[in-house]
Motif scaffolding. Structure first.
Motif, PDB file in Angstrom:
ATOM      1  N   PHE A  71       0.832  -1.203   0.000  1.00 49.49           N
ATOM      2  CA  PHE A  71       0.000   0.000   0.000  1.00 49.49           C
ATOM      3  C   PHE A  71       0.869   1.257   0.000  1.00 49.49           C
ATOM      4  O   PHE A  71       0.620   2.196  -0.768  1.00 49.49           O
ATOM      5  N   CYS A  72       1.886   1.269   0.863  1.00 54.15           N
ATOM      6  CA  CYS A  72       2.767   2.445   0.931  1.00 54.15           C
ATOM      7  C   CYS A  72       3.511   2.662  -0.388  1.00 54.15           C
ATOM      8  O   CYS A  72       3.604   3.800  -0.872  1.00 54.15           O
ATOM      9  N   ILE A 105       1.082   3.999  -3.111  1.00 58.32           N
ATOM     10  CA  ILE A 105       0.769   5.423  -2.946  1.00 58.32           C
ATOM     11  C   ILE A 105       1.955   6.280  -3.358  1.00 58.32           C
ATOM     12  O   ILE A 105       1.800   7.281  -4.066  1.00 58.32           O
ATOM     13  N   LEU A 157       2.397   6.116  -7.229  1.00 61.45           N
ATOM     14  CA  LEU A 157       1.309   6.832  -7.904  1.00 61.45           C
ATOM     15  C   LEU A 157       1.428   8.344  -7.714  1.00 61.45           C
ATOM     16  O   LEU A 157       1.141   9.112  -8.629  1.00 61.45           O
ATOM     17  N   GLN A 158       1.873   8.790  -6.545  1.00 57.25           N
ATOM     18  CA  GLN A 158       2.093  10.230  -6.334  1.00 57.25           C
ATOM     19  C   GLN A 158       3.243  10.723  -7.204  1.00 57.25           C
ATOM     20  O   GLN A 158       3.194  11.807  -7.765  1.00 57.25           O
TER      21      GLN A 158
END
Length: 145
Positions: free
Chosen positions: A19-20, A23, A26-27
């Protein structure tokens, strides 16, 4: 091999890492937001970002890890599993183990008997070959005419 709780904890930690990472990537790859018509024209000239590929990759990784977590949770003993049920299960396993051990002992015994027969047969063959060779050496050669 780790026990099921350790495997479950590792899978949850892996899920959190994914998950980290998702994110963060994607950022990093996200296109800048446009604030005016000028920004929109500039953004159209920029090459396409692989954001969609990353999103699919991380979605697949997260889904697979979540499925692994579900499987590990389902493999944990239920609350209905009492000490009496566990003891009965252990007795059943011990009984099966003793039966398998008895079958194994029988197979090993038969294997030993077969090995002994084979060794005796090989010894007989070796003795026959030695007698044949010794007989051929002790007989006089036929006289030539």
């Amino acid at each position: 091999m780790a026990d099921r709780l350790t495997q479950l904890q590792d899978a949850v930690n892996s899920l959190a890492d994914q998950f980290c990472n998702a994110i963060g990537v994607l950022q990093q790859c996200a296109p800048p937001a446009s604030f005016s018509n000028i920004q929109t024209a500039i953004n159209k000239d920029q090459p396409a970002n692989p954001t969609e590929e990353y999103a699919q990759l991380f979605a697949a990784l997260i889904a697979r890890t979540a499925k692994d977590v579900d499987v590990l949770i389902d493999s944990l003993p239920s609350e209905e599993s009492t000490a009496a049920l566990q003891a009965a299960s252990l007795r059943q396993l011990e009984e099966e183990n003793h039966e398998a051990a008895a079958r194994l002992e029988e197979v090993v015994y038969r294997g030993d008997m077969l090995l002994e027969k084979i060794q005796n047969a090989l010894a007989d063959i070796a003795q026959s070959q030695l007698r044949t060779r010794n007989g051929a050496l002790t007989q006089p050669a036929p006289a030539e005419s």
